[in-house]
Design an enzyme around this catalytic site. Structure first.
Site, PDB file in Angstrom:
ATOM      1  CB  SER A 411       1.629  -3.855  -1.381  1.00 13.82           C
ATOM      2  OG  SER A 411       1.666  -5.241  -1.402  1.00 13.82           O
ATOM      3  CG  HIS A 432       3.197   0.291  -1.543  1.00  9.45           C
ATOM      4  ND1 HIS A 432       1.848   0.580  -1.636  1.00  9.45           N
ATOM      5  CD2 HIS A 432       3.384  -0.793  -2.329  1.00  9.45           C
ATOM      6  CE1 HIS A 432       1.262  -0.314  -2.427  1.00  9.45           C
ATOM      7  NE2 HIS A 432       2.186  -1.163  -2.845  1.00  9.45           N
ATOM      8  CD  GLU A 444      -0.007   3.798  -0.789  1.00  7.78           C
ATOM      9  OE1 GLU A 444       0.337   2.620  -0.579  1.00  7.78           O
ATOM     10  OE2 GLU A 444      -1.196   4.168  -0.700  1.00  7.78           O
ATOM     11  CG  ASN A 482      -2.579  -2.091  -2.526  1.00  3.23           C
ATOM     12  OD1 ASN A 482      -2.916  -1.756  -3.681  1.00  3.23           O
ATOM     13  ND2 ASN A 482      -1.422  -2.657  -2.262  1.00  3.23           N
TER      14      ASN A 482
END
Ligand code: T1G
Length: 697
Positions: A411, A432, A444, A482
């Site tokens: 991540s 991800h 992702e 993130n």
């Protein structure tokens, strides 16, 4: 053939719409339909009419691209009214996905036949709308309120069989559905079957008319998911009108509510997400002929929370998957969690026992890495430590077939560094998933420097096959979601040190429309995840680190920013945490003050928008809409606000720029300096949306 063609089959007129890709009811199609119906009505030798579509589906709805522009007659309602007025039987021939205005047109027909795989629905609610061409009035009359209300409030389609059982379709026909409809129409003529207009049917509403409380019970059972949304409230009012008012007044009420929603902010935001979701799967710079190799067999390394969830995605999509774990115990634990997840779904009724068996049958466990040999893709989901990942990829590189794609579920970490330990960096990328991986739709897809176009295309196609919403992102720490979450988390902690408490910060964001705030989310994910990530970068978060150092990782330890009763997940304010926060403020020499909701929301959202602008500038995201899709589907940004970048445009970038400049001065934190792209667009009086227009020009 034009968009609407009429041909004669003996004494049956066959009207065929041909407007690829989904036969959307644009103005030309609506005009063509009015003309075709008039022709069929006036032609003496015509005894009945069939309405069909060419291509892969019956009409999938009004043309959503027309909504932002002035509506041009005839409307979809005019088409349905013309169908209603037809003196000869009209039979709709349904296949593919008969949705929205498409189903409403079919409801205007006297009868409907469907191919066995047809899906029928009124998904307007997902666009912040309600059916606007009679759906809220005709559907309950045809199938009863108990079935119609859930369909309209959920927006979810039903299959041909339940539609037949409910009375929404009159027959399911195998083979060519138009031919089936013609035969059906011939029988109507031969039997002199009277016309049956949905608008005239009242029998199925008698129960609700006799006891209005039953309607309220139905609403209570299905209306709860509409926090903050306007459309579900309007839908309930329109459906109530179907019980209380004569149909023409009900149609009028429905129309006025539809127009109000169509012109409102929420639907504009939800339509933006609809198109952004589809644009996100288009990859800039990908040669048109990039052949997406098919994934027939997958392997997942790691049977923990993420690995187990990812393996379920494959089994759910019917793709055989091998789950590899280092030890028998860890493998058994992982498989046990998966089995429990499926049996819970069966108990809840959302999965049949047969489907559970089928899915379990698609999963194999192994402790031997060599079992990845026949996988077309291997997804690594081990501990978030670079050295461990490098060891795994070195081993996979030796054991997997040369053509196998090697993907990491990391991540945050550097995909290029991971690919560099293999002999196949062009076949390495990031996938991800978001926890729980078998539920969250966002994926992702992290493009490495060396990732080959066909590997990217294959993984995007796989993402869609898994029912995910794939968004291709660049390879920089934290990728897109993130990285922006990091900007929010820093500011969230600062708000605690300056005077707010966790439940005040979370409360402000929940009121804004998120399902939960940053601190409840951190407790759910586990504070130790972020703690490890900060330590790997030499960063510190005053409060979160102190909590972790005391062994409080959130829900998993029963205490984090909040405390949790044994076996419960409800966040409860915790006096120890609050004392820790107050002590930290004092230690840092900060005078605590009360902070209002508006300031909390702006200080959580604006730094994210600022980071999003940098991400666009660095080409880590292809377009602003990609960022919106990531935040709506990965982090619960309220869909009716359209995602952070769309929301920013609605507020105006100059306002956001000025607030960020002030924040940067007040906090003496350069990170809040407006990003160059944001400042440039603000100065030009433009929004992030102008970048999409330029990109697609
Ligand atoms: N209008 C305009 N374009 C549409 C469209 C629509 N209704 N539906 C799809 N497209 C485009 C889409 O943008 C994409 O374009 C291409 O078609 C293929 O779509 C009066 C007011 C039908 C299940 O909400 O759910 O009727 O990217 O990639 O995965 O009461 O499209 O190729 O350029 O999604 O096979 C109600 C929306 C409208 C249905 C097919 N109807 N569409 O899925 O293909 S409001 C809907 C879908 C209404 C009435 C009200 C899906 C699909 P491009 P796709 P797919």
């Amino acid at each position: 053939m034009g968009l609407v063609d009429v041909r004669r089959d003996d004494n049956i007129a066959v009207i065929t719409i041909d407007n690829p890709p989904v036969n959307a009811l644009n103005n030309a199609v609506r005009t063509g339909l009015i003309d075709a119906l008039a022709l069929a009505r006036d032609r003496a030798g015509i005894r009945a009419v069939v309405l069909a579509c060419a291509g892969r589906t019956f009409v999938a709805g009004a043309d959503i691209t027309e909504f932002g522009k002035p509506s041009k007659p005839p409307s979809t309602t005019d088409v349905v009214t013309a169908l209603d007025a037809m003196p000869k039987p009209v039979v709709a021939a349904l296949h593919g996905t008969a949705l929205g205005g498409g189903l409403e047109v079919a409801l205007g027909c006297h009868f409907r036949v469907a191919a066995p795989t047809t899906r029928l629905g009124l998904p307007e609610i997902k666009l912040g709308l309600i059916p606007g061409a009679g759906g809220t009035q005709r559907l309950p009359r045809l199938i009863g309120m108990a079935k119609a209300l859930p369909m309209i409030l959920s927006g979810d389609p039903i299959g041909a069989k339940p539609a037949l059982e409910a009375g929404l379709v009159d027959a399911i026909v195998d083979g060519d559905v138009t031919a089936g409809a013609i035969a059906f129409a011939r029988r109507l003529v031969a039997n002199k079957t009277p016309l049956r207009r949905a608008r005239d049917l009242d029998a199925k509403l008698a129960d609700m008319r006799a006891d209005r409380a039953r309607f309220d019970e139905l609403v209570a059972a299905h209306g709860k998911r509409s926090r903050g949304l306007h459309a579900p409230i309007a839908a309930i009012e329109a459906l109530r009108a179907a019980i209380d008012l004569p149909i023409d007044q009900g149609l009028e009420l429905e129309r006025s509510k539809f127009i109000e929603l169509k012109d409102g902010e929420q639907s504009k935001a939800q339509r933006h997400i609809f198109f952004a979701e589809r644009a996100a799967a288009k990859i800039g710079g990908l040669p048109k002929d990039a052949k997406a190799r098919e994934i027939k067999h997958a392997a997942v390394i790691g049977a923990g929370t993420m690995g187990g969830g990812i393996a379920m995605c494959f089994a759910n999509a019917g793709i055989p998957v091998t789950i590899v774990e280092a030890s028998k115990e860890a493998l058994a634990r992982g498989l046990d969690v998966i089995a429990k997840n499926y049996s819970t779904s069966v108990k809840r009724g959302s999965l049949s026992a047969a489907d559970m068996e089928r899915r379990n049958g698609l999963m194999q466990g192994s402790t031997d890495f060599a079992s990845v040999a026949d996988a077309d893709i291997v997804i690594e989901a081990v501990f978030e430590e670079m050295e461990i990942k490098k060891r795994v990829f070195s081993a996979l590189d030796l054991l997997a077939a040369k053509t196998t794609i090697l993907a990491s579920n990391t991540s945050y970490l550097d995909i290029d560094a991971i690919g560099a330990v293999t002999q196949r960096p062009s076949a390495v990328l990031g996938t991800h998933f978001f926890s729980p991986a078998n539920v969250m739709r966002l994926l992702e897809i992290v493009r490495g420097k060396a990732t080959a176009p066909e590997v990217l295309a294959a993984t995007v196609a796989l993402g869609r096959r898994l029912g995910k919403i794939p968004v291709v992102v660049g390879n920089r720490h934290g990728f897109v979601g993130n990285r922006m979450l990091g900007a929010r988390s820093i500011e969230a902690e600062r708000l605690l040190l300056e005077g707010a408490l966790p439940h005040e910060v979370d409360g402000a964001l929940v009121q804004f429309g998120f399902p939960m705030g940053p601190f409840a989310m951190a407790d759910l994910a586990g504070l130790d995840v972020g703690w490890r990530n900060r330590k790997s970068q030499g960063l510190r978060a005053e409060i979160a680190d102190a909590l972790c150092e005391a062994g409080h990782y959130g829900q998993k330890t029963g205490k984090g920013f909040y405390r949790y009763e044994a076996g419960a997940r409800t966040p409860l304010p915790d006096s120890d945490t609050e004392s820790l926060i107050v002590a930290a403020s004092r230690r840092l020499g900060l005078t605590r003050r009360s902070i209002d909701k508006k300031e909390i929301v702006e200080r959580l959202i604006f730094p994210m928008i600022n980071e999003g602008a940098r991400i666009l500038d660095e080409k880590i995201a292809q377009r602003p809409g990609d960022i919106d899709v990531i935040w709506v589907y990965g982090y619960g940004f309220p869909v009716w606000r359209g995602g952070p970048m769309f929301y920013a445009d609605g507020l105006g970038l100059s306002y956001i720029r000025d607030r960020l400049s002030a924040l940067s001065r007040e906090s003496n934190d350069k990170r809040h300096e407006p990003a160059a792209l944001l400042a440039k667009l603000a100065a030009a009086g433009e929004g992030f949306g102008s970048l999409e227009a330029k990109a697609s020009a």
